[in-house]
Design a protein around this motif. Structure first.
Motif, PDB file in Angstrom:
ATOM      1  N   SER A  63       0.818  -1.207   0.000  1.00 46.32           N
ATOM      2  CA  SER A  63       0.000   0.000   0.000  1.00 46.32           C
ATOM      3  C   SER A  63       0.852   1.257   0.000  1.00 46.32           C
ATOM      4  N   ASP A  64       0.187   2.346  -0.342  1.00 45.28           N
ATOM      5  CA  ASP A  64       0.856   3.651  -0.409  1.00 45.28           C
ATOM      6  C   ASP A  64       0.714   4.348   0.941  1.00 45.28           C
ATOM      7  N   GLY A  65      -0.458   4.931   1.168  1.00 45.44           N
ATOM      8  CA  GLY A  65      -0.735   5.552   2.458  1.00 45.44           C
ATOM      9  C   GLY A  65      -0.191   6.940   2.639  1.00 45.44           C
ATOM     10  N   VAL A  66       0.588   7.457   1.679  1.00 45.14           N
ATOM     11  CA  VAL A  66       1.160   8.798   1.789  1.00 45.14           C
ATOM     12  C   VAL A  66       0.271   9.778   1.038  1.00 45.14           C
ATOM     13  N   SER A  67      -0.212  10.794   1.719  1.00 44.97           N
ATOM     14  CA  SER A  67      -1.062  11.805   1.108  1.00 44.97           C
ATOM     15  C   SER A  67      -0.295  13.112   0.935  1.00 44.97           C
ATOM     16  N   PRO A  68      -0.640  13.891  -0.090  1.00 48.96           N
ATOM     17  CA  PRO A  68       0.019  15.192  -0.253  1.00 48.96           C
ATOM     18  C   PRO A  68      -0.333  16.125   0.897  1.00 48.96           C
ATOM     19  N   ARG A  69       0.579  16.989   1.237  1.00 51.21           N
ATOM     20  CA  ARG A  69       0.342  17.949   2.313  1.00 51.21           C
ATOM     21  C   ARG A  69      -0.617  19.043   1.838  1.00 51.21           C
ATOM     22  N   ASP A  70      -1.393  19.561   2.759  1.00 51.87           N
ATOM     23  CA  ASP A  70      -2.321  20.639   2.424  1.00 51.87           C
ATOM     24  C   ASP A  70      -1.594  21.851   1.855  1.00 51.87           C
ATOM     25  N   GLU A  71      -0.417  22.150   2.375  1.00 52.43           N
ATOM     26  CA  GLU A  71       0.317  23.325   1.914  1.00 52.43           C
ATOM     27  C   GLU A  71       0.874  23.136   0.498  1.00 52.43           C
ATOM     28  N   ASP A  72       0.873  21.887   0.003  1.00 58.98           N
ATOM     29  CA  ASP A  72       1.349  21.625  -1.356  1.00 58.98           C
ATOM     30  C   ASP A  72       0.224  21.582  -2.379  1.00 58.98           C
ATOM     31  N   TYR A  73      -1.008  21.703  -1.913  1.00 58.26           N
ATOM     32  CA  TYR A  73      -2.155  21.485  -2.804  1.00 58.26           C
ATOM     33  C   TYR A  73      -2.132  22.424  -4.011  1.00 58.26           C
ATOM     34  N   GLU A  74      -1.920  23.704  -3.791  1.00 60.99           N
ATOM     35  CA  GLU A  74      -1.988  24.667  -4.887  1.00 60.99           C
ATOM     36  C   GLU A  74      -0.887  24.418  -5.911  1.00 60.99           C
ATOM     37  N   ALA A  75       0.313  24.174  -5.431  1.00 58.23           N
ATOM     38  CA  ALA A  75       1.425  23.938  -6.353  1.00 58.23           C
ATOM     39  C   ALA A  75       1.221  22.662  -7.168  1.00 58.23           C
ATOM     40  N   LEU A  76       0.749  21.609  -6.528  1.00 58.07           N
ATOM     41  CA  LEU A  76       0.491  20.368  -7.246  1.00 58.07           C
ATOM     42  C   LEU A  76      -0.626  20.541  -8.269  1.00 58.07           C
ATOM     43  N   SER A  77      -1.674  21.241  -7.887  1.00 56.64           N
ATOM     44  CA  SER A  77      -2.818  21.435  -8.776  1.00 56.64           C
ATOM     45  C   SER A  77      -2.429  22.202 -10.033  1.00 56.64           C
ATOM     46  N   ASN A  78      -1.527  23.168  -9.886  1.00 57.42           N
ATOM     47  CA  ASN A  78      -1.171  24.039 -11.006  1.00 57.42           C
ATOM     48  C   ASN A  78       0.018  23.534 -11.818  1.00 57.42           C
ATOM     49  N   ASP A  79       0.607  22.443 -11.397  1.00 60.94           N
ATOM     50  CA  ASP A  79       1.769  21.897 -12.095  1.00 60.94           C
ATOM     51  C   ASP A  79       1.296  21.170 -13.351  1.00 60.94           C
TER      52      ASP A  79
END
Length: 386
Positions: A63-79
Protein backbone atom coordinates in the motif's frame (compact mmCIF):
# COMPACT_ATOMS: atom_id res chain seq x y z
CA UNK A 1 2.56 36.19 0.55
CA UNK A 2 5.40 34.27 -1.08
CA UNK A 3 4.15 32.38 -4.16
CA UNK A 4 4.50 28.62 -4.09
CA UNK A 5 7.28 27.23 -6.24
CA UNK A 6 7.05 23.89 -8.02
CA UNK A 7 9.99 22.64 -6.00
CA UNK A 8 8.02 23.24 -2.82
CA UNK A 9 5.49 20.56 -3.75
CA UNK A 10 5.93 17.07 -2.37
CA UNK A 11 4.84 14.10 -4.46
CA UNK A 12 6.80 10.90 -3.95
CA UNK A 13 5.07 9.37 -7.00
CA UNK A 14 5.84 12.30 -9.31
CA UNK A 15 7.98 10.36 -11.78
CA UNK A 16 5.82 7.25 -11.66
CA UNK A 17 2.73 8.85 -13.21
CA UNK A 18 3.87 8.33 -16.84
CA UNK A 19 3.41 4.62 -16.07
CA UNK A 20 -0.32 5.31 -16.34
CA UNK A 21 0.25 5.08 -20.11
CA UNK A 22 1.17 1.39 -19.79
CA UNK A 23 -2.42 0.41 -20.62
CA UNK A 24 -2.62 2.13 -24.01
CA UNK A 25 1.00 1.21 -24.55
CA UNK A 26 0.20 -2.49 -24.34
CA UNK A 27 -2.08 -2.06 -27.37
CA UNK A 28 0.96 -1.00 -29.39
CA UNK A 29 3.01 -4.07 -28.48
CA UNK A 30 1.22 -7.37 -29.28
CA UNK A 31 2.26 -7.71 -32.92
CA UNK A 32 5.91 -6.89 -32.19
CA UNK A 33 6.04 -9.21 -29.16
CA UNK A 34 4.45 -12.08 -31.07
CA UNK A 35 6.81 -11.51 -33.99
CA UNK A 36 9.95 -11.37 -31.82
CA UNK A 37 9.09 -14.26 -29.48
CA UNK A 38 6.80 -16.46 -31.54
CA UNK A 39 4.40 -16.61 -28.57
CA UNK A 40 0.82 -15.93 -29.64
CA UNK A 41 0.00 -15.52 -25.96
CA UNK A 42 1.00 -11.87 -26.34
CA UNK A 43 -2.19 -11.10 -28.25
CA UNK A 44 -3.69 -11.35 -24.76
CA UNK A 45 -1.22 -8.92 -23.17
CA UNK A 46 -4.03 -6.65 -21.91
CA UNK A 47 -5.72 -9.13 -19.55
CA UNK A 48 -2.34 -10.62 -18.61
CA UNK A 49 -1.05 -7.20 -17.57
CA UNK A 50 -4.20 -6.03 -15.78
CA UNK A 51 -5.35 -9.22 -14.10
CA UNK A 52 -2.06 -11.04 -13.47
CA UNK A 53 0.96 -8.72 -13.45
CA UNK A 54 -0.58 -5.72 -11.69
CA UNK A 55 -2.27 -7.70 -8.88
CA UNK A 56 1.03 -9.50 -8.28
CA UNK A 57 2.87 -6.17 -8.14
CA UNK A 58 0.20 -4.79 -5.80
CA UNK A 59 0.91 -7.63 -3.39
CA UNK A 60 4.68 -7.30 -3.75
CA UNK A 61 4.85 -3.50 -3.43
CA UNK A 62 1.99 -3.05 -0.95
CA UNK A 63 0.00 0.00 0.00
CA UNK A 64 0.86 3.65 -0.41
CA UNK A 65 -0.73 5.55 2.46
CA UNK A 66 1.16 8.80 1.79
CA UNK A 67 -1.06 11.81 1.11
CA UNK A 68 0.02 15.19 -0.25
CA UNK A 69 0.34 17.95 2.31
CA UNK A 70 -2.32 20.64 2.42
CA UNK A 71 0.32 23.33 1.91
CA UNK A 72 1.35 21.62 -1.36
CA UNK A 73 -2.15 21.49 -2.80
CA UNK A 74 -1.99 24.67 -4.89
CA UNK A 75 1.43 23.94 -6.35
CA UNK A 76 0.49 20.37 -7.25
CA UNK A 77 -2.82 21.44 -8.78
CA UNK A 78 -1.17 24.04 -11.01
CA UNK A 79 1.77 21.90 -12.09
CA UNK A 80 1.11 21.16 -15.77
CA UNK A 81 3.39 18.13 -15.72
CA UNK A 82 0.49 16.10 -14.31
CA UNK A 83 -1.84 17.19 -17.10
CA UNK A 84 0.60 16.03 -19.75
CA UNK A 85 0.65 12.61 -18.10
CA UNK A 86 -3.07 12.34 -18.89
CA UNK A 87 -2.76 13.94 -22.33
CA UNK A 88 -0.22 11.27 -23.34
CA UNK A 89 -2.88 8.60 -22.95
CA UNK A 90 -4.93 9.72 -25.95
CA UNK A 91 -2.44 9.47 -28.85
CA UNK A 92 -1.29 6.08 -27.59
CA UNK A 93 -4.89 4.95 -27.20
CA UNK A 94 -5.86 5.73 -30.79
CA UNK A 95 -2.58 4.57 -32.29
CA UNK A 96 -3.17 1.21 -30.64
CA UNK A 97 -6.72 1.10 -31.98
CA UNK A 98 -5.50 1.79 -35.53
CA UNK A 99 -2.81 -0.91 -35.32
CA UNK A 100 -5.34 -3.41 -33.96
CA UNK A 101 -7.77 -2.52 -36.74
CA UNK A 102 -5.05 -3.21 -39.30
CA UNK A 103 -4.17 -6.55 -37.69
CA UNK A 104 -7.84 -7.58 -37.40
CA UNK A 105 -8.61 -6.75 -41.03
CA UNK A 106 -5.68 -8.82 -42.31
CA UNK A 107 -5.81 -12.52 -42.94
CA UNK A 108 -2.90 -13.55 -40.70
CA UNK A 109 -4.72 -13.88 -37.37
CA UNK A 110 -6.80 -16.85 -36.31
CA UNK A 111 -10.04 -16.52 -34.35
CA UNK A 112 -8.42 -17.04 -30.92
CA UNK A 113 -5.70 -14.50 -31.66
CA UNK A 114 -8.28 -12.00 -32.87
CA UNK A 115 -10.23 -12.52 -29.67
CA UNK A 116 -7.12 -11.88 -27.57
CA UNK A 117 -6.37 -8.70 -29.49
CA UNK A 118 -9.97 -7.54 -29.04
CA UNK A 119 -9.93 -8.18 -25.29
CA UNK A 120 -6.64 -6.26 -25.02
CA UNK A 121 -8.12 -3.28 -26.86
CA UNK A 122 -11.33 -3.55 -24.83
CA UNK A 123 -9.33 -3.18 -21.64
CA UNK A 124 -7.60 -0.14 -23.11
CA UNK A 125 -11.04 1.22 -24.02
CA UNK A 126 -12.27 0.77 -20.44
CA UNK A 127 -9.19 2.39 -18.94
CA UNK A 128 -9.61 5.15 -21.51
CA UNK A 129 -12.92 5.92 -19.81
CA UNK A 130 -10.92 6.44 -16.61
CA UNK A 131 -8.68 8.95 -18.41
CA UNK A 132 -11.86 10.65 -19.65
CA UNK A 133 -13.13 10.62 -16.06
CA UNK A 134 -10.13 12.60 -14.87
CA UNK A 135 -10.26 15.04 -17.79
CA UNK A 136 -14.04 15.46 -17.64
CA UNK A 137 -13.97 16.75 -14.07
CA UNK A 138 -11.83 19.70 -15.02
CA UNK A 139 -13.16 23.17 -15.78
CA UNK A 140 -10.65 23.87 -18.56
CA UNK A 141 -12.37 23.70 -21.96
CA UNK A 142 -9.53 21.77 -23.64
CA UNK A 143 -9.53 19.03 -21.03
CA UNK A 144 -13.30 18.62 -21.23
CA UNK A 145 -13.11 18.20 -25.00
CA UNK A 146 -10.29 15.70 -24.60
CA UNK A 147 -12.53 13.74 -22.22
CA UNK A 148 -15.15 13.39 -24.97
CA UNK A 149 -12.46 12.29 -27.43
CA UNK A 150 -11.18 9.64 -25.00
CA UNK A 151 -14.72 8.25 -24.74
CA UNK A 152 -15.02 7.83 -28.52
CA UNK A 153 -13.39 4.38 -28.57
CA UNK A 154 -15.97 2.94 -26.16
CA UNK A 155 -18.95 4.79 -27.67
CA UNK A 156 -19.87 5.73 -24.08
CA UNK A 157 -19.95 9.49 -24.58
CA UNK A 158 -22.97 9.99 -22.34
CA UNK A 159 -20.70 9.10 -19.39
CA UNK A 160 -19.39 12.67 -19.64
CA UNK A 161 -22.85 14.01 -18.75
CA UNK A 162 -24.16 11.32 -16.41
CA UNK A 163 -21.05 10.91 -14.28
CA UNK A 164 -20.51 14.59 -13.54
CA UNK A 165 -24.11 15.76 -13.20
CA UNK A 166 -25.86 12.55 -12.22
CA UNK A 167 -23.64 10.10 -10.39
CA UNK A 168 -21.86 12.70 -8.26
CA UNK A 169 -25.19 14.16 -7.15
CA UNK A 170 -26.92 10.83 -6.37
CA UNK A 171 -23.98 8.64 -5.38
CA UNK A 172 -24.62 6.10 -2.60
CA UNK A 173 -28.40 6.48 -2.85
CA UNK A 174 -31.07 4.17 -4.31
CA UNK A 175 -31.64 6.79 -7.05
CA UNK A 176 -28.14 6.34 -8.47
CA UNK A 177 -27.96 3.57 -11.09
CA UNK A 178 -24.16 3.42 -10.72
CA UNK A 179 -24.29 2.61 -6.97
CA UNK A 180 -24.57 -1.15 -6.45
CA UNK A 181 -27.02 -2.46 -3.86
CA UNK A 182 -26.19 -4.90 -1.11
CA UNK A 183 -26.63 -8.45 -2.41
CA UNK A 184 -26.93 -7.34 -6.04
CA UNK A 185 -24.79 -9.56 -8.31
CA UNK A 186 -22.52 -7.90 -10.82
CA UNK A 187 -24.34 -9.45 -13.78
CA UNK A 188 -27.61 -7.84 -12.68
CA UNK A 189 -25.91 -4.54 -11.88
CA UNK A 190 -24.19 -4.00 -15.24
CA UNK A 191 -27.37 -3.81 -17.38
CA UNK A 192 -29.20 -1.81 -14.69
CA UNK A 193 -26.38 0.71 -14.38
CA UNK A 194 -25.77 0.98 -18.14
CA UNK A 195 -29.45 1.48 -18.97
CA UNK A 196 -30.09 3.76 -15.99
CA UNK A 197 -27.06 5.91 -16.75
CA UNK A 198 -28.12 6.30 -20.37
CA UNK A 199 -31.65 7.38 -19.42
CA UNK A 200 -30.30 9.75 -16.79
CA UNK A 201 -27.88 11.37 -19.27
CA UNK A 202 -30.73 11.97 -21.73
CA UNK A 203 -32.88 13.59 -19.02
CA UNK A 204 -30.04 15.71 -17.64
CA UNK A 205 -28.97 17.04 -21.02
CA UNK A 206 -32.55 17.67 -22.13
CA UNK A 207 -33.11 19.69 -18.95
CA UNK A 208 -29.89 21.66 -19.41
CA UNK A 209 -30.68 22.52 -23.01
CA UNK A 210 -34.21 23.57 -22.06
CA UNK A 211 -32.91 25.94 -19.40
CA UNK A 212 -30.61 27.53 -21.99
CA UNK A 213 -33.40 27.80 -24.54
CA UNK A 214 -31.70 25.37 -26.94
CA UNK A 215 -33.27 22.57 -28.95
CA UNK A 216 -32.14 18.96 -28.69
CA UNK A 217 -30.49 19.03 -32.13
CA UNK A 218 -28.09 21.86 -31.46
CA UNK A 219 -24.33 22.31 -31.46
CA UNK A 220 -24.48 22.79 -27.69
CA UNK A 221 -25.79 19.25 -27.04
CA UNK A 222 -22.95 17.56 -25.16
CA UNK A 223 -24.34 14.09 -25.82
CA UNK A 224 -24.43 14.62 -29.57
CA UNK A 225 -20.93 16.10 -29.43
CA UNK A 226 -19.56 13.01 -27.69
CA UNK A 227 -21.50 10.46 -29.74
CA UNK A 228 -20.54 12.15 -33.00
CA UNK A 229 -16.87 11.54 -32.14
CA UNK A 230 -17.58 7.80 -31.92
CA UNK A 231 -19.40 7.91 -35.25
CA UNK A 232 -16.45 9.68 -36.88
CA UNK A 233 -13.90 7.32 -35.31
CA UNK A 234 -15.77 4.13 -36.18
CA UNK A 235 -16.60 5.47 -39.65
CA UNK A 236 -12.94 6.25 -40.29
CA UNK A 237 -11.91 2.75 -39.16
CA UNK A 238 -14.47 1.16 -41.52
CA UNK A 239 -13.40 3.44 -44.35
CA UNK A 240 -9.73 2.51 -43.93
CA UNK A 241 -9.98 -1.18 -43.01
CA UNK A 242 -13.37 -2.16 -44.43
CA UNK A 243 -16.60 -3.45 -42.82
CA UNK A 244 -14.69 -6.52 -41.59
CA UNK A 245 -13.45 -4.38 -38.68
CA UNK A 246 -16.96 -3.71 -37.32
CA UNK A 247 -17.18 -6.82 -35.07
CA UNK A 248 -13.85 -5.83 -33.53
CA UNK A 249 -15.01 -2.26 -32.87
CA UNK A 250 -18.29 -3.35 -31.30
CA UNK A 251 -16.80 -6.10 -29.13
CA UNK A 252 -13.92 -4.00 -27.79
CA UNK A 253 -16.41 -1.24 -26.90
CA UNK A 254 -18.65 -3.72 -25.05
CA UNK A 255 -15.65 -5.01 -23.09
CA UNK A 256 -14.60 -1.47 -22.22
CA UNK A 257 -18.09 -0.58 -21.02
CA UNK A 258 -18.32 -3.79 -18.97
CA UNK A 259 -14.98 -2.99 -17.33
CA UNK A 260 -16.13 0.51 -16.42
CA UNK A 261 -19.41 -0.72 -14.97
CA UNK A 262 -17.62 -3.41 -12.98
CA UNK A 263 -15.43 -0.71 -11.41
CA UNK A 264 -18.60 1.28 -10.68
CA UNK A 265 -19.96 -1.83 -8.96
CA UNK A 266 -17.11 -2.19 -6.52
CA UNK A 267 -16.68 1.53 -5.77
CA UNK A 268 -19.95 2.02 -3.85
CA UNK A 269 -21.28 -1.49 -3.19
CA UNK A 270 -23.96 -1.36 -0.49
CA UNK A 271 -22.98 2.09 0.79
CA UNK A 272 -25.77 4.53 1.59
CA UNK A 273 -26.02 8.19 2.53
CA UNK A 274 -28.54 8.84 5.30
CA UNK A 275 -31.56 11.07 4.80
CA UNK A 276 -31.71 14.31 6.76
CA UNK A 277 -34.79 15.68 8.49
CA UNK A 278 -35.66 17.78 5.42
CA UNK A 279 -35.77 14.65 3.25
CA UNK A 280 -32.50 15.34 1.44
CA UNK A 281 -29.51 13.05 1.62
CA UNK A 282 -26.54 13.94 3.79
CA UNK A 283 -23.47 15.36 2.11
CA UNK A 284 -21.20 12.81 0.49
CA UNK A 285 -18.24 12.00 2.74
CA UNK A 286 -15.33 9.55 2.49
CA UNK A 287 -17.52 6.95 4.19
CA UNK A 288 -19.62 6.58 1.04
CA UNK A 289 -16.97 5.10 -1.30
CA UNK A 290 -14.78 2.03 -1.05
CA UNK A 291 -11.06 2.78 -1.12
CA UNK A 292 -7.94 0.82 -1.93
CA UNK A 293 -4.53 2.42 -1.53
CA UNK A 294 -2.43 -0.16 -3.36
CA UNK A 295 0.45 1.80 -4.82
CA UNK A 296 0.83 0.11 -8.22
CA UNK A 297 -2.85 0.30 -9.19
CA UNK A 298 -3.03 3.86 -7.87
CA UNK A 299 -0.35 4.87 -10.37
CA UNK A 300 -1.84 2.76 -13.13
CA UNK A 301 -5.33 4.31 -12.69
CA UNK A 302 -4.44 7.91 -11.72
CA UNK A 303 -5.50 7.53 -8.09
CA UNK A 304 -8.96 6.27 -9.01
CA UNK A 305 -8.75 4.00 -5.97
CA UNK A 306 -8.70 7.05 -3.69
CA UNK A 307 -12.34 7.29 -4.59
CA UNK A 308 -13.57 8.55 -1.25
CA UNK A 309 -11.62 11.79 -1.45
CA UNK A 310 -12.63 12.13 -5.09
CA UNK A 311 -16.33 12.07 -4.22
CA UNK A 312 -15.95 14.24 -1.17
CA UNK A 313 -13.85 16.75 -3.20
CA UNK A 314 -14.55 16.16 -6.93
CA UNK A 315 -12.60 19.26 -7.96
CA UNK A 316 -9.29 17.77 -6.82
CA UNK A 317 -6.92 16.63 -9.55
CA UNK A 318 -5.65 13.07 -9.31
CA UNK A 319 -2.22 14.03 -7.96
CA UNK A 320 -3.77 15.83 -4.97
CA UNK A 321 -6.15 13.08 -3.84
CA UNK A 322 -5.62 11.88 -0.30
CA UNK A 323 -5.88 8.55 1.44
CA UNK A 324 -8.64 8.36 4.06
CA UNK A 325 -8.81 6.38 7.29
CA UNK A 326 -12.53 7.18 7.47
CA UNK A 327 -13.29 5.38 4.21
CA UNK A 328 -14.19 1.68 4.09
CA UNK A 329 -11.29 -0.27 2.62
CA UNK A 330 -11.26 -2.90 -0.09
CA UNK A 331 -9.05 -5.90 0.76
CA UNK A 332 -7.23 -5.79 -2.61
CA UNK A 333 -6.58 -3.46 -5.52
CA UNK A 334 -9.20 -2.82 -8.20
CA UNK A 335 -7.86 -5.44 -10.64
CA UNK A 336 -8.23 -8.23 -8.10
CA UNK A 337 -11.62 -6.94 -6.95
CA UNK A 338 -12.87 -6.98 -10.57
CA UNK A 339 -12.10 -10.71 -10.71
CA UNK A 340 -13.87 -11.29 -7.39
CA UNK A 341 -16.93 -9.35 -8.57
CA UNK A 342 -17.21 -11.64 -11.61
CA UNK A 343 -17.97 -14.54 -9.22
CA UNK A 344 -20.91 -13.32 -7.08
CA UNK A 345 -20.69 -15.95 -4.30
CA UNK A 346 -16.98 -15.22 -3.87
CA UNK A 347 -17.63 -11.46 -3.94
CA UNK A 348 -20.28 -11.73 -1.24
CA UNK A 349 -18.11 -13.97 0.92
CA UNK A 350 -15.39 -11.32 0.87
CA UNK A 351 -17.40 -8.07 0.85
CA UNK A 352 -20.67 -8.53 2.74
CA UNK A 353 -19.02 -8.90 6.13
CA UNK A 354 -16.88 -5.83 5.45
CA UNK A 355 -19.94 -3.81 4.51
CA UNK A 356 -21.81 -4.90 7.64
CA UNK A 357 -18.77 -4.19 9.80
CA UNK A 358 -18.70 -0.67 8.30
CA UNK A 359 -22.29 -0.18 9.51
CA UNK A 360 -21.74 -2.15 12.75
CA UNK A 361 -24.10 -4.89 11.65
CA UNK A 362 -27.11 -2.67 11.00
CA UNK A 363 -28.68 -3.74 7.68
CA UNK A 364 -31.04 -0.79 7.94
CA UNK A 365 -28.13 1.50 7.03
CA UNK A 366 -27.09 -0.20 3.79
CA UNK A 367 -28.21 0.46 0.23
CA UNK A 368 -30.39 -2.52 -0.64
CA UNK A 369 -33.39 -3.59 -2.65
CA UNK A 370 -36.23 -3.91 -0.07
CA UNK A 371 -37.97 -6.90 -1.67
CA UNK A 372 -34.81 -8.97 -1.35
CA UNK A 373 -35.16 -8.98 2.45
CA UNK A 374 -37.53 -10.02 5.19
CA UNK A 375 -37.74 -9.40 8.92
CA UNK A 376 -36.23 -11.94 11.27
CA UNK A 377 -38.48 -13.91 13.57
CA UNK A 378 -39.78 -12.15 16.71
CA UNK A 379 -37.21 -11.89 19.40
CA UNK A 380 -34.39 -11.18 16.96
CA UNK A 381 -33.18 -7.84 15.75
CA UNK A 382 -32.21 -6.52 12.34
CA UNK A 383 -32.89 -7.77 8.83
CA UNK A 384 -31.47 -10.75 7.03
CA UNK A 385 -31.03 -11.63 3.39
CA UNK A 386 -33.27 -14.37 1.97
Amino acid sequence: MTPLRRADARDHKRYLWPLSTVAPGCALLPAELVHSTGLTLFWWIGPILVFVVIPALDIAVGSDGVSPRDEDYEALSNDRYYRWCTFLFLPMQFAGLAIAGYMWSGSELGLVDKLGLTVTLGIVSGIGINAAHELGHRVERVERWLAKIALAQSGYGHFFVEHNRGHHVRVATPEDPASARFGEPLWAFIPRSAAGGFRSALALERERLSRRGNKWFSRDNQLLQAWSMSVVLFGAMVLVFGPVVLPFLVLQAVIGIALLETVNYLEHYGLLRARRADGRYERCTPRHSWNSDRLVTNVFLLHLQRHSDHHANPGRRYQTLRSSDEAPQLPFGYATMVLLAAVPPLWRAVMDRRLLAHYRGDLGLVNRKPRSYRREAPGKSGDVLV
